[in-house]
Design a protein around this motif. Structure first.
Motif, mmCIF file in Angstrom:
data_model
loop_
_atom_site.group_PDB
_atom_site.id
_atom_site.type_symbol
_atom_site.label_atom_id
_atom_site.label_comp_id
_atom_site.label_asym_id
_atom_site.label_seq_id
_atom_site.Cartn_x
_atom_site.Cartn_y
_atom_site.Cartn_z
ATOM 1 N N PHE A 287 21.268 32.111 103.148
ATOM 2 C CA PHE A 287 20.958 31.798 101.749
ATOM 3 C C PHE A 287 21.210 33.056 100.923
ATOM 4 N N PHE A 288 22.189 32.987 99.994
ATOM 5 C CA PHE A 288 22.510 34.100 99.114
ATOM 6 C C PHE A 288 22.131 33.745 97.676
ATOM 7 N N ASP A 289 22.308 34.687 96.774
ATOM 8 C CA ASP A 289 21.963 34.431 95.377
ATOM 9 C C ASP A 289 22.867 33.375 94.738
ATOM 10 N N ASP A 290 24.108 33.252 95.226
ATOM 11 C CA ASP A 290 25.062 32.345 94.579
ATOM 12 C C ASP A 290 25.496 31.166 95.445
ATOM 13 N N ARG A 291 25.050 31.144 96.716
ATOM 14 C CA ARG A 291 25.544 30.097 97.604
ATOM 15 C C ARG A 291 24.656 29.995 98.837
ATOM 16 N N ILE A 292 24.855 28.896 99.585
ATOM 17 C CA ILE A 292 24.213 28.711 100.888
ATOM 18 C C ILE A 292 25.320 28.419 101.903
ATOM 19 N N GLU A 293 25.331 29.177 102.991
ATOM 20 C CA GLU A 293 26.328 28.974 104.042
ATOM 21 C C GLU A 293 25.655 28.366 105.263
ATOM 22 N N ALA A 345 28.281 16.896 94.740
ATOM 23 C CA ALA A 345 28.484 18.182 94.059
ATOM 24 C C ALA A 345 29.229 17.971 92.744
ATOM 25 N N THR A 346 30.209 17.070 92.767
ATOM 26 C CA THR A 346 30.945 16.750 91.536
ATOM 27 C C THR A 346 30.033 16.096 90.512
ATOM 28 N N ASP A 347 29.217 15.147 90.970
ATOM 29 C CA ASP A 347 28.313 14.446 90.058
ATOM 30 C C ASP A 347 27.327 15.399 89.381
ATOM 31 N N TYR A 348 26.909 16.439 90.107
ATOM 32 C CA TYR A 348 25.938 17.377 89.558
ATOM 33 C C TYR A 348 26.598 18.568 88.858
ATOM 34 N N GLY A 349 27.919 18.552 88.770
ATOM 35 C CA GLY A 349 28.607 19.632 88.076
ATOM 36 C C GLY A 349 28.608 20.947 88.821
ATOM 37 N N LEU A 350 28.455 20.918 90.150
ATOM 38 C CA LEU A 350 28.459 22.135 90.953
ATOM 39 C C LEU A 350 29.892 22.498 91.339
ATOM 40 N N PRO A 351 30.163 23.777 91.619
ATOM 41 C CA PRO A 351 31.480 24.142 92.157
ATOM 42 C C PRO A 351 31.752 23.374 93.448
ATOM 43 N N GLU A 352 33.018 23.112 93.719
ATOM 44 C CA GLU A 352 33.358 22.343 94.919
ATOM 45 C C GLU A 352 32.961 23.104 96.179
ATOM 46 N N VAL A 362 32.550 26.615 112.533
ATOM 47 C CA VAL A 362 32.869 25.907 111.293
ATOM 48 C C VAL A 362 31.779 26.226 110.273
ATOM 49 N N ARG A 363 32.187 26.628 109.077
ATOM 50 C CA ARG A 363 31.229 27.018 108.038
ATOM 51 C C ARG A 363 31.416 26.142 106.799
ATOM 52 N N MET A 364 30.293 25.638 106.288
ATOM 53 C CA MET A 364 30.294 24.939 104.999
ATOM 54 C C MET A 364 29.572 25.816 103.993
ATOM 55 N N VAL A 365 30.192 25.988 102.833
ATOM 56 C CA VAL A 365 29.624 26.822 101.774
ATOM 57 C C VAL A 365 29.313 25.925 100.576
ATOM 58 N N ILE A 366 28.053 25.931 100.161
ATOM 59 C CA ILE A 366 27.612 25.150 99.009
ATOM 60 C C ILE A 366 27.169 26.123 97.931
ATOM 61 N N TYR A 367 27.793 26.024 96.760
ATOM 62 C CA TYR A 367 27.554 26.983 95.693
ATOM 63 C C TYR A 367 26.523 26.459 94.696
ATOM 64 N N PHE A 368 25.736 27.393 94.173
ATOM 65 C CA PHE A 368 24.839 27.071 93.073
ATOM 66 C C PHE A 368 25.659 26.973 91.785
ATOM 67 N N ALA A 369 25.083 26.311 90.803
ATOM 68 C CA ALA A 369 25.705 26.311 89.487
ATOM 69 C C ALA A 369 25.621 27.718 88.904
ATOM 70 N N SER A 370 26.602 28.091 88.098
ATOM 71 C CA SER A 370 26.558 29.388 87.433
ATOM 72 C C SER A 370 25.360 29.435 86.506
ATOM 73 N N PRO A 371 24.794 30.634 86.261
ATOM 74 C CA PRO A 371 23.644 30.731 85.356
ATOM 75 C C PRO A 371 23.934 30.082 84.010
ATOM 76 N N GLY A 372 23.038 29.193 83.599
ATOM 77 C CA GLY A 372 23.198 28.511 82.322
ATOM 78 C C GLY A 372 24.013 27.244 82.396
ATOM 79 N N GLN A 373 24.668 27.004 83.557
ATOM 80 C CA GLN A 373 25.474 25.797 83.701
ATOM 81 C C GLN A 373 24.583 24.585 83.907
ATOM 82 N N SER A 374 24.887 23.499 83.229
ATOM 83 C CA SER A 374 24.086 22.284 83.338
ATOM 84 C C SER A 374 24.360 21.584 84.653
#
Length: 620
Positions: A287-293, A345-352, A362-374
């Protein structure tokens, strides 16, 4: 020929495509063809330079004949690729197309069956180890690793109590039922557990599969330089899902939300598709500040590529584990998880999200929305046009109804208890605003191991208030039952998120501020006095607080706790404190089924974490 240029020459090299200038390095060519046959097939194009300049072949017919001889003499079992000569602007290319082989694993005869097997990962060829060679053979024969028997074990090596608990009375788990779900299998006229059974519910799982556990870490920043929190999860695999989700939820910040359903799907996918025959590292959650691997051991199954996964194609690696997860409603259907993650992720406006092969993992990376992004859903977007006054009125009415119910239910100390109830209700509404959740999922998201206490009473209270409703109203006790927000609940959630001063004033007027402050002070005071109440000793209390502080950073063994507190060994107050704190529900074992395990460590419970915060607030 122009089609060939557009579809092949312009593509980057990868899992199923490689370019070579000539046949000057026949061993490297053979390794590539073996890797293609063992992995996902592919094309080897000869006559193209590193800068994608088409240089062609000087004697294409001779080179084709030489290549066929090299393949026949150098690769076993016999490989028959499709070899074509393609002419483009008076320049001839040699294209060798290899399909996924049903005779895998193939190997280089010169290196032998044990050393000469290669697989394709990204744009490189990797030598397969013994475990991967065996896995390639099993996949070709349609045999799942977790379906294989463990002859030296018996039914007694399964935690039958845990199995019955997970199935919650839906099955009568006699021997026939265990055979049906492939936890037991016949071997030489007797029933023995399958590897999947031990992976799922083995009493000594780590003894037989030393890497079948989950390592979770919360790192500060975007790399692994500084670790903030850490836990090792040794739960039975179905229970590990909830433990992982508790860890993730504990660190998700409200200002940078991410749908729990995405994380849950990714976690389940990793547990289901890990190659447990591999040795060397567990499943890892970083768990990082910008993503979860989320990373699991094993390469993609033969025939699978990253592109086909993104498109929704799926194959099951572990049939027993997948069957049990399906029976326990951890997965609703097979083969749709990855596609659902990308869609949501698309429905919630998150990065792909990203999927990648890192060595033999095998690694899956899930990104948080950028600060202020809806990250609002379409339904929430539509509600944002509702007048704040109307929303505020709904919120006030709902809070009044919930507070009244809490006061009627609790009687004495109703102000403090109503506040506690209000926090629980608010959290449940916020969770269900993202997606429908079952009661167990709500409990896990809130950091509880099971549905109990305030939470058990909150759900019917929220339904009676018209804020939540069943997803299957005609079958209240269905295993598939979940809770979702009503229109009133959605409006209340939207109103509680509006930074409108008039709304805030109307809401704050519902609570007496002085009583609210007194209540928080009382709770903090109770927290500080808890440890002292154990034996009326301030020294003992400080020891317990220091233990909590040490275990808040990472899970620790008793020896590590002693070292962290400056002791050479476990003795005195410290030896007495650990069992007392466990009985009080402040800390818990990481391997609860094996109290005396040499791998045993301690971690904070939610109650322990809350007490530590209270002590720190009181000190400040």
């Amino acid at each position: 020929m122009s089609d060939f240029l557009n579809t092949i020459i312009t593509k980057p090299e990868g899992k199923t495509l490689e370019f070579r200038r000539d046949c000057a390095s026949p061993t490297l060519l053979m390794k590539t063809l073996v890797a293609f046959a063992n992995t996902a097939g592919g094309r080897l194009v000869i006559g193209v330079g590193e800068d994608r300049q088409i240089v062609g072949m000087k004697a294409p017919l001779d080179e084709e004949e030489r290549l066929r001889s090299l393949i026949t003499d150098g690769i076993a079992p016999h490989l028959i690729p499709n070899i074509e000569l393609i002419t483009i602007h008076d320049t001839t290319l040699l294209v060798v197309e290899v399909f996924v082989s049903a005779l895998r694993p193939h190997w280089l005869k010169a290196e032998g069956h044990e050393q000469g097997v290669y697989v394709r990962i990204g744009r490189s060829n990797y030598q397969a180890d013994t475990a991967l060679v065996a896995e390639l053979g099993r996949s070709a024969e349609g045999i799942s690793f977790d379906e294989m028997p463990i002859p030296e074990l018996s039914k007694d090596d399964l935690d039958l109590v845990a199995i019955q608990k997970f199935f919650a009375g839906d099955w009568k788990l006699d021997e026939q039922a265990l055979v049906t779900i492939k936890l037991l299998t016949s071997y030489q006229r007797r029933l023995v557990p399958t590897k999947g059974a031990i992976l799922l519910f083995g009493k000594e799982r780590i003894l037989h599969f030393s890497d079948a556990w989950v390592q979770c870490g919360r790192f500060t920043g975007t790399d692994k330089a500084v670790i903030f929190d850490h836990t090792d999860i040794y739960d039975h695999l179905p229970g590990a899902v909830e433990s992982i989700m508790q860890f993730l939820y504990r660190h998700i910040k409200k200002e940078r939300p991410i749908p729990l359903t995405i994380l849950r799907e990714a976690v389940i996918n990793a547990l289901m598709h890990a190659d447990y025959s591999q040795r060397g590292a567990p499943i890892r959650i970083a768990f990082f500040d910008d993503r979860i691997e989320i990373e699991n051991p094993g390469t993609l199954l033969p025939g699978m590529t990253l592109d086909t996964m993104r498109q929704g194609s799926s194959r099951i690696r572990n049939h027993v584990i997948a069957r049990i997860f399906r029976e326990l409603n951890l997965t609703e259907r097979w083969g749709s998880g990855i596609r659902a993650i990308f869609n949501e992720a698309t429905d919630y406006g998150l990065p792909e999200p990203q999927i990648m092969e890192i060595g033999m993992r095998v690694r899956m990376v899930i990104y948080f929305a950028s600060p202020g992004q809806s990250t609002t859903t379409k339904a929430q977007d539509e509600q944002s046009h509702t007048l704040p006054k109307a929303q505020a009125q709904l919120l006030v009415e709902a809070q009044g109804e919930l507070t009244r119910k809490a006061q009627d239910e609790w009687g004495g100390d109703r102000v403090i208890r109503a506040q506690v109830r209000g926090h629980v209700d608010h959290d449940i509404i916020a969770l269900c605003s993202e997606a429908p959740l079952s009661s167990a999922e709500i409990a896990a998201a809130l950091g509880h191991k099971q549905l109990s206490g305030n939470l058990r009473k909150a759900l019917p209270r929220l339904r009676e208030a018209g804020l939540l409703e069943y997803t299957i109203p005609g079958s209240h006790n269905s295993r598939m039952q979940k809770y979702r927000l009503t229109a009133k609940g959605e409006a209340v959630h939207a109103a509680s998120s509006i930074p409108d001063n008039s709304t805030k004033v109307q809401v704050e007027e519902q609570v007496d501020i002085s009583e609210k402050t007194q209540g928080h002070n009382l709770i903090r005071a109770q927290g500080m006095l808890f440890c002292e109440a154990q034996d009326n000793s301030p020294i003992e209390a400080q020891v317990r607080i220091r233990i909590l502080a040490a275990c808040s950073v990472q899970t620790l063994s008793s020896a590590e706790i002693a070292a962290a507190l400056g002791h050479k060994q476990l003795s005195g107050n410290l030896r007495k404190a650990l069992p007392d704190m466990r009985e009080a529900g402040l800390i818990q074992y990481t391997i609860p089924e094996k109290p005396n395990s040499r791998l045993q460590k301690y971690r904070l419970t939610d109650k322990g974490r809350a007490l530590l915060r209270a002590a720190q607030e009181q000190k400040s």
